[in-house]
Design a protein around this motif. Structure first.
Motif, short mmCIF file in Angstrom:
data_model
loop_
_atom_site.label_atom_id
_atom_site.label_comp_id
_atom_site.label_asym_id
_atom_site.label_seq_id
_atom_site.Cartn_x
_atom_site.Cartn_y
_atom_site.Cartn_z
N GLY A 75 0.69 -1.31 -0.04
CA GLY A 75 0.02 0.00 -0.01
C GLY A 75 0.91 1.25 0.16
N ALA A 76 1.78 1.32 0.67
CA ALA A 76 2.62 2.40 0.76
C ALA A 76 3.50 2.65 -0.46
CB ALA A 76 3.93 2.24 1.92
N ALA A 77 3.92 1.57 -1.11
CA ALA A 77 4.46 1.76 -2.52
C ALA A 77 3.51 2.22 -3.44
CB ALA A 77 5.13 0.14 -3.06
N VAL A 89 -1.63 12.74 -4.11
CA VAL A 89 -1.39 12.62 -2.51
C VAL A 89 -2.42 11.60 -2.25
CG1 VAL A 89 -0.97 13.22 -0.38
CG2 VAL A 89 -0.14 14.40 -2.59
N LEU A 90 -2.18 10.32 -1.90
CA LEU A 90 -2.89 9.27 -1.42
C LEU A 90 -2.55 8.76 0.13
CD1 LEU A 90 -3.25 6.86 -4.41
CD2 LEU A 90 -5.15 8.51 -3.52
N THR A 91 -3.29 8.58 0.98
CA THR A 91 -3.01 8.05 2.41
C THR A 91 -3.59 6.78 2.60
OG1 THR A 91 -4.44 9.24 3.50
CG2 THR A 91 -2.22 10.43 3.03
N GLU A 92 -3.24 6.10 3.38
CA GLU A 92 -4.09 4.79 4.05
C GLU A 92 -5.49 5.21 4.22
OE1 GLU A 92 -3.40 1.44 4.24
OE2 GLU A 92 -1.88 2.21 2.87
N ALA A 93 -5.80 6.46 4.85
CA ALA A 93 -7.10 7.00 4.90
C ALA A 93 -7.98 6.79 3.73
CB ALA A 93 -7.01 8.45 5.66
N TYR A 120 -8.19 2.94 -3.53
CA TYR A 120 -8.47 4.04 -3.07
C TYR A 120 -9.37 5.26 -3.40
CZ TYR A 120 -3.39 2.99 -1.62
OH TYR A 120 -2.38 2.38 -1.08
N ARG A 121 -10.35 5.62 -2.56
CA ARG A 121 -11.28 6.57 -2.85
C ARG A 121 -10.63 8.17 -2.84
NH1 ARG A 121 -17.19 6.96 0.32
NH2 ARG A 121 -17.79 8.46 -0.79
N TYR A 122 -11.16 8.84 -3.76
CA TYR A 122 -10.78 10.11 -3.78
C TYR A 122 -12.18 10.69 -4.13
CZ TYR A 122 -7.14 13.52 -4.44
OH TYR A 122 -6.14 14.51 -4.10
N PRO A 123 -12.13 12.17 -3.01
CA PRO A 123 -13.35 12.91 -3.03
C PRO A 123 -13.94 13.34 -4.58
CG PRO A 123 -11.68 13.95 -2.06
CD PRO A 123 -10.86 12.49 -2.45
N GLU A 124 -13.17 13.51 -5.52
CA GLU A 124 -13.54 13.90 -6.65
C GLU A 124 -12.21 13.93 -7.70
OE1 GLU A 124 -12.03 18.70 -5.61
OE2 GLU A 124 -13.98 18.11 -5.52
#
Length: 196
Positions: A75-77, A89-93, A120-124
Motif C-alpha cells: 500500500g505504501a508503494a 497524494v494518497l494515504t492509508e485513510a 483508494y477513494r478520492y473525493p473528486e
C-alpha cells in the motif's frame, strides 16, 4: 450520482486472493484510484511515455511500480508511485480495499513478479495532475466502460513475429488491455454485485 459508498461497502466484503509466496518474488503495487464521475465511478489511468526497450511503452496502466526497501508494504508503494507518477497524494485513510494479486514478469528480465492492486477513494476527480517523465497522459476512465459490451475490442499484442489477440476496451481513443484490464474487470465485477 455518487455510487462510491456502495462500491466501498462491496470492497470491504470482497476477499482478494493474496499469493502466499509473494514475498519470494519481485513485488510491485498499483493504485486503483476511484472518484465520482457524471455517470458513476471513474478510475485514474495513465498512458506510459514511449521509450525504446520498454515492452509496455505507450500502454495505458494504473499508477504503480516496484516496492523499494523504504516502503512499509504494498500500500505504501502504491501511494508513493501514485505521487511520483501523477502528483496525486494518497494515504492509508483513502484506502478502501484490495484486489487479487496478479502474477506477471518483471520489466527488465524474464523473472516472475507479483503485482498487488490497492483501491483508494478520492473525493473528486483531481484536475491538473502533473505526470513525471514516465507518464505521457493522465485521464479518468468510467468504470462502466470496462463492463460495457459496446467498448469491447480485440487488441493484437506483438510478441516477436506473433500477433496475439487480447481482449481490450477502447474509450475516447485509449485502449485498456492486459493486466490493467484484468484488475479493472475484477473491480467492475465487485461494483456489479453491489448494483453500482
Amino acid at each position: 450520482m455518487n455510487d462510491l459508498p456502495a462500491l466501498e461497502s462491496a470492497l470491504q466484503h470482497h476477499r482478494p486472493l493474496r499469493l502466499p509466496a509473494r514475498r519470494r518474488f519481485i513485488r510491485a503495487a498499483v493504485a486503483v484510484v476511484i472518484a465520482p464521475g457524471p455517470d458513476g465511478p471513474e478510475v485514474l489511468l495513465t498512458r506510459r511515455a514511449r521509450r525504446t526497450g520498454d515492452p509496455w511503452s505507450g500502454d495505458v496502466c494504473l499508477p504503480g511500480g516496484r516496492l523499494s526497501t523504504g516502503d512499509a508494504g504494498g500500500g505504501a508503494a502504491a501511494c508513493r508511485e501514485a505521487l511520483e507518477e501523477t502528483g496525486l497524494v494518497l494515504t492509508e485513510a483513502n484506502r478502501i480495499g484490495r484486489l487479487h494479486d496478479r502474477m506477471t514478469r518483471a520489466h527488465s528480465r524474464p523473472l516472475p513478479m507479483v503485482v498487488s492492486p490497492f483501491v483508494y477513494r478520492y473525493p473528486e476527480q483531481a484536475g491538473d495532475l502533473d505526470g513525471n517523465h514516465e507518464v505521457a497522459e493522465i485521464f479518468w476512465l468510467p468504470l462502466s466502460v470496462v463492463a460495457g459490451r459496446e467498448h469491447r475490442r480485440t487488441f493484437h499484442w506483438r510478441v516477436g513475429p506473433l500477433r496475439l489477440p487480447m481482449p481490450s476496451r477502447v474509450h475516447q481513443g485509449q485502449t485498456v488491455w492486459g493486466l490493467t484490464l484484468m484488475m479493472l474487470g475484477e473491480l467492475a465485477r465487485v461494483a456489479g454485485r453491489a448494483g453500482v
